[in-house]
Design a protein around this motif. Structure first.
Motif, PDB file in Angstrom:
ATOM      1  N   ALA A 106       0.828  -1.173   0.140  1.00  5.61           N
ATOM      2  CA  ALA A 106       0.097  -0.067   0.118  1.00  5.61           C
ATOM      3  C   ALA A 106       0.750   1.341   0.102  1.00  5.61           C
ATOM      4  O   ALA A 106       0.516   2.275  -0.613  1.00  5.61           O
ATOM      5  N   GLU A 107       1.699   1.314   0.739  1.00 11.16           N
ATOM      6  CA  GLU A 107       2.721   2.412   0.918  1.00 11.16           C
ATOM      7  C   GLU A 107       3.478   2.706  -0.567  1.00 11.16           C
ATOM      8  O   GLU A 107       3.606   3.880  -0.838  1.00 11.16           O
ATOM      9  N   ASN A 108       4.062   1.575  -0.950  1.00  3.74           N
ATOM     10  CA  ASN A 108       4.444   1.553  -2.282  1.00  3.74           C
ATOM     11  C   ASN A 108       3.515   2.279  -3.417  1.00  3.74           C
ATOM     12  O   ASN A 108       3.924   3.008  -4.449  1.00  3.74           O
ATOM     13  N   MET A 109       2.368   1.959  -3.360  1.00  3.48           N
ATOM     14  CA  MET A 109       1.308   2.105  -4.244  1.00  3.48           C
ATOM     15  C   MET A 109       1.160   3.606  -4.120  1.00  3.48           C
ATOM     16  O   MET A 109       0.402   4.196  -5.232  1.00  3.48           O
ATOM     17  N   HIS A 110       1.316   4.220  -2.890  1.00  2.00           N
ATOM     18  CA  HIS A 110       0.913   5.587  -2.642  1.00  2.00           C
ATOM     19  C   HIS A 110       2.325   6.595  -2.967  1.00  2.00           C
ATOM     20  O   HIS A 110       2.035   7.845  -2.501  1.00  2.00           O
ATOM     21  N   LEU A 111       3.275   6.087  -3.491  1.00  4.31           N
ATOM     22  CA  LEU A 111       4.368   7.108  -3.754  1.00  4.31           C
ATOM     23  C   LEU A 111       4.157   8.111  -4.527  1.00  4.31           C
ATOM     24  O   LEU A 111       4.841   9.072  -4.511  1.00  4.31           O
ATOM     25  N   ASP A 112       3.336   7.970  -5.725  1.00  2.00           N
ATOM     26  CA  ASP A 112       2.810   8.953  -6.517  1.00  2.00           C
ATOM     27  C   ASP A 112       1.552   9.825  -6.100  1.00  2.00           C
ATOM     28  O   ASP A 112       0.951  10.523  -6.654  1.00  2.00           O
ATOM     29  N   HIS A 113       1.038   9.492  -4.762  1.00  5.39           N
ATOM     30  CA  HIS A 113      -0.095   9.852  -4.252  1.00  5.39           C
ATOM     31  C   HIS A 113       0.044  10.394  -2.989  1.00  5.39           C
ATOM     32  O   HIS A 113       0.992   9.896  -1.958  1.00  5.39           O
ATOM     33  N   PRO A 114      -0.658  11.609  -2.554  1.00 12.39           N
ATOM     34  CA  PRO A 114      -0.680  12.010  -0.969  1.00 12.39           C
ATOM     35  C   PRO A 114      -1.060  11.080  -0.070  1.00 12.39           C
ATOM     36  O   PRO A 114      -2.054  10.376  -0.434  1.00 12.39           O
ATOM     37  N   TYR A 115      -0.596  10.647   0.660  1.00 10.13           N
ATOM     38  CA  TYR A 115      -0.837   9.875   1.873  1.00 10.13           C
ATOM     39  C   TYR A 115      -2.196  10.306   2.486  1.00 10.13           C
ATOM     40  O   TYR A 115      -2.315  11.636   2.880  1.00 10.13           O
ATOM     41  N   PRO A 116      -3.318   9.567   2.979  1.00  9.35           N
ATOM     42  CA  PRO A 116      -4.461  10.021   3.578  1.00  9.35           C
ATOM     43  C   PRO A 116      -3.996  10.301   5.156  1.00  9.35           C
ATOM     44  O   PRO A 116      -3.198   9.606   5.462  1.00  9.35           O
TER      45      PRO A 116
END
Length: 513
Positions: A106-116
């Motif tokens: 999940a963290e790798n999938m969010h590398l290009d996205h802001p963390y909620p």
């Protein structure tokens, strides 16, 4: 994939018009035009150096074209602007995934996205839920997003990377992801992982997304694509519906040669006396294998994924611990790679980038690495001149295309990186050559060069053990083929007169037995 369609409800259309790019004296791309649509797989094919990578860099905004324009649904896109390309809904999936160690899926999938966030802190439950929902949109519900990303197989990592583009954080006016540029996506995948990826691609296009599929693997292109574009020497050769072209025409347009010329003609049978013999060979993934390899023979190794093809080669080379008896030219074969190289065994691994090359070092260093003792004086002083002379001579023998042998390996195309490994193998004047997927990720033109080299070495008396999942390659090169199943020898056949259907029947017959 809501939002994949254009703002009018129709499938988005990306026009690339007259794109050109020059690097120094090299015209890498020359007035190339291409139209990409949502809802279809469009294959991009060409030899290494044809301009595919340059075109992708222009599409990603990493380089600016010298001429030409890009437009999405008629609206011009700014050149050299990665953020604008992302806002236009373009996503790029490369074979080198570079997962961050220590972080979860999940963290790798969010590398290009802001963390909620909640109360100023990372909202971990929301982060995991968003990742799982994105995977579920691809039909993947059996992947624990809390696991470390690096614990996953390459295929699962690839699918997680695609799913990451479906996490909804688009800014105002941004398009959701609708065009996926996939560069050699199956190069590092097993057969089962590739099948899962193909299912994902089918789901993407069914939802209105488009895929630009870049691959050297002809069966995949013929299976997946609706249209095929061929580039050669930086120029656009053709764009045709798959129904109006086929494998022979594509290869002819890529290379200027007919398919019939891909495999060099066989000469007189060069097989001589046994040179490598294994009896009761066992290792992790192998059980009691008996093998006899003769001088001048090309012996194929076939089987399903996990059958033990690569394990057989690694056990012989000494990178896997083994039991049983193995002799080379009548003498016991050493149990370490250094001993095997000294005795005349040479090995080209499946994973050239991670197992074979020193990517950031010069070609000369990779070529000479297993042979330093022989190239040094009194075992103490290494001669750079001798290193260079050997690399240059062998580079000519394998038709290596490089600025010089001082060039870093990472700057070479996949086909030329593979030729560096062949030059390294030849530097030791081998008696036996172990080849594990020798043309994986290599274009058709480079394949022809390597096939001619392999056939020529066999004609000179070198024994070749060829492990490959490419059945036409096995049949086109090998004199005999071993069929493995779950680490055991399930059969042995002469290839003369054998068809691909015959070999498939033998492989699946072994599984049934």
């Amino acid at each position: 994939m809501s939002g994949a369609a254009g703002r009018t409800g129709e499938a988005p259309v990306l026009h690339l018009e007259g794109l050109s790019r020059r690097f120094g004296q090299v015209q890498a791309l020359d007035r190339v035009s291409l139209t990409l649509r949502g809802g279809e797989v469009h294959a991009l094919m060409g030899e290494n150096g044809a301009g595919k990578s340059t075109l992708i860099r222009l599409m990603a905004g990493l380089d600016r074209p010298d001429a030409g324009r890009m437009a999405l649904d008629g609206a011009a896109l700014p050149p050299g602007a990665p953020a604008a390309m992302r806002a236009a809904g373009l996503r790029f999936i490369h074979q080198e995934l570079h997962a961050v160690r220590g972080l979860s899926v999940a963290e790798n999938m969010h590398l290009d996205h802001p963390y909620p966030r909640r109360a100023g802190l990372v909202h971990w439950r929301a982060l995991n839920r968003a990742a799982a929902e994105a995977l579920a949109r691809l039909g993947v519900t059996d992947l624990d997003v809390r696991r470390p990303m690096t614990d996953l197989g390459t295929g699962q990592q690839m699918i997680a990377r695609i799913a990451a583009t479906l996490i909804d954080d688009a800014g105002a006016g941004d398009r959701p992801a609708w065009l996926y540029v996939m560069d050699e996506p199956t190069a590092a995948l097993t057969g089962e992982e590739a099948e899962r990826l193909f299912e994902v691609i089918g789901g993407l296009t069914a939802r209105g997304a488009g895929v630009l599929y870049v691959s050297h693997r002809m069966p995949e292109v013929l299976r997946l694509a609706q249209r095929v574009t061929v580039l050669r020497d930086g120029r656009h050769i053709s764009t045709l519906p798959l129904a109006e072209t086929g494998q022979e025409r594509i290869i002819r347009e890529m290379t200027g040669r007919d398919l019939s010329a891909l495999f060099p003609e066989r000469g007189p049978d060069p097989r001589g006396a046994p040179v490598l013999e294994a009896r009761g060979l066992s290792a992790p993934g192998l059980h009691g294998i008996d093998v006899t390899l003769r001088s001048g023979e090309i012996l194929g190794v076939a089987g399903l994924a996990g059958a033990g093809r690569g394990a057989l080669l690694r056990a012989l080379m000494g990178t896997l611990p083994r039991t049983g008896t193995v002799t080379l030219a009548g003498a016991p074969l050493g149990r370490t790679p250094a001993q095997a190289w000294r005795q005349g065994l040479a090995y080209i691994p499946r994973e050239r980038r991670s197992e074979g090359l020193m990517l950031r070092r010069a070609i000369t260093e990779t070529v000479s690495l297993p042979h330093l003792a022989r190239l040094s004086r009194a075992g103490l002083w290494l001669s750079p001149r001798r290193q260079r002379e050997i690399a240059e001579r062998l580079g000519r023998d394998v038709r290596l295309k490089a600025a010089s042998v001082a060039q870093a390996c990472e700057e070479l195309s996949g086909g030329n990186q593979q030729k560096v490994l062949f030059a390294r193998a030849l530097a030791g004047r081998p008696r036996v050559l172990l080849l594990d997927e020798p043309t994986r990720g290599v274009d058709v033109g480079a394949k022809f060069d390597l096939y001619r080299l392999i056939r020529g070495l066999a004609a000179e008396g070198v024994a070749v053990l060829l492990a490959s999942s490419d059945l036409p390659e096995v049949l086109g090169l090998a004199d005999r083929v071993l069929i493995l199943h779950e680490g055991r020898l399930a059969g042995e056949r002469e290839t003369a007169g054998m068809t691909e259907a015959d070999l498939l029947a033998a492989i699946y017959g072994a599984r049934a037995a």
